[in-house]
Design an enzyme around this catalytic site. Structure first.
Site, PDB file in Angstrom:
ATOM      1  CG  ASP A 171     -64.293 -75.675  26.828  1.00 11.69           C
ATOM      2  OD1 ASP A 171     -65.122 -76.046  27.672  1.00 11.69           O
ATOM      3  OD2 ASP A 171     -63.060 -75.697  27.026  1.00 11.69           O
TER       4      ASP A 171
ATOM      5  CD  GLU B 187     -58.099 -75.169  34.950  1.00  7.77           C
ATOM      6  OE1 GLU B 187     -56.945 -75.179  34.457  1.00  7.77           O
ATOM      7  OE2 GLU B 187     -59.115 -74.953  34.268  1.00  7.77           O
TER       8      GLU B 187
ATOM      9  CG  ASP C 262     -60.929 -73.061  26.219  1.00  4.46           C
ATOM     10  OD1 ASP C 262     -60.378 -73.968  26.883  1.00  4.46           O
ATOM     11  OD2 ASP C 262     -61.314 -71.985  26.732  1.00  4.46           O
ATOM     12  CB  SER C 263     -57.065 -77.348  26.010  1.00  7.22           C
ATOM     13  OG  SER C 263     -58.016 -78.388  25.849  1.00  7.22           O
TER      14      SER C 263
END
Length: 277
Positions: free
Chosen positions: A95, A193, A56-57
């Site tokens: 994602d 993360e 989704d980046s």
């Protein structure tokens, strides 16, 4: 041997979820990079990257949003399809974007199925204990799930921005519990993360499934980066955990400037780049 069987014999073996489990058992580390288009995905495959994440980046690096929150499932689907069509070997993970799985198990399964129909081989979603029911529902539908705990960008506003997870005892226990929850729910791997390195190391020892680090120290089974960050195409000083392996921004800028200069001075196209009558 027929042409069909000969072609099948030459086709690269697709990386599958069981390969990752075996690699963990063997102590083999592996790399994951994001990809959003067929050309880049093909180059990363040539480089030997075994797992590609259509993240989704894409909200930031493809669509120009200021965070990952605005990107929609509909915007993710063509990117997933492009990466899947552009590769033969890597495992393609897609994602689930914000808003596509939070409402119910049924919503989550429907969104995950859409990503699989587009060409993904697995999906990733954020959240630990709070997401375990969603993970379980998607896995029950026959769709492999990669979990994601620690700093969860989709919850940036709820948690107060970019924060390292697990820096005190209570936070460490919550982070471990989150990782265990999604693994117990059936996730085949868990992204960690911005988890403190000691906590990430502990999680790796606790989980039977691979851990994928991003800003979580060296003691993970795998590491992932956004490819534009890795290649130096982005210029984002906030990401202190990113190592830049090239200056693609400088290379691209130089190439574009050289092209513009040759067009302006008339030296391109020359005879070598033109057709005779």
């Amino acid at each position: 041997m027929s042409q069909t069987s000969d072609t099948a014999a030459r086709r690269p073996t697709r990386v599958r979820v069981p390969h990752l489990a075996r690699w963990k058992a063997e102590g083999r580390r592996w790399a994951m990079l994001t990809a959003y288009d067929a050309t880049t995905a093909g180059v990363l495959e040539e480089a030997g990257i075994p797992v590609l994440l259509v993240g989704d980046s894409a909200a930031n690096v493809v669509y120009g949003y200021s965070s990952s929150l605005p990107v929609t499932l509909e915007e993710m689907l063509p990117l997933v399809a492009a990466v899947a069509r552009g590769t033969q070997r890597p495992l393609v993970v897609a994602d689930l974007p914000f808003g596509s799985y939070e409402a119910s198990d049924a919503q989550a399964v429907t969104a995950a199925a859409a990503l699989m129909k587009a060409g993904a081989h697995a999906v990733r979603l954020e959240g630990g204990v709070r997401a375990r029911d969603r993970v379980a529902a998607i896995v029950a539908a026959g769709i492999p799930v990669m979990g994601h705990v620690g700093f969860t960008p989709q919850a940036e506003h709820a948690i107060g921005g970019y924060r390292v997870a697990g820096r005190d005892d209570a936070a460490a226990e919550r982070t471990v519990a989150d990782a265990v929850a999604v693994a117990d729910a059936g996730a085949f791997a868990v992204v960690l993360e911005m988890v403190s390195a000691p906590v990430a190391s502990r999680i790796r020892e606790v989980l039977a499934v691979p851990t994928v680090g991003i800003g979580s120290g060296p003691d993970c089974d795998a590491q992932v980066l956004v490819w534009q960050d890795m290649a130096g195409l982005n210029d984002d000083s906030r990401l202190s955990f990113v190592k830049r392996y090239a200056d693609m921004r400088g290379v691209l800028r130089g190439a574009a400037a050289a092209f513009a200069a040759e067009v302006e001075d008339g030296s391109f196209p020359d005879a070598a780049h033109s057709f005779d009558a």
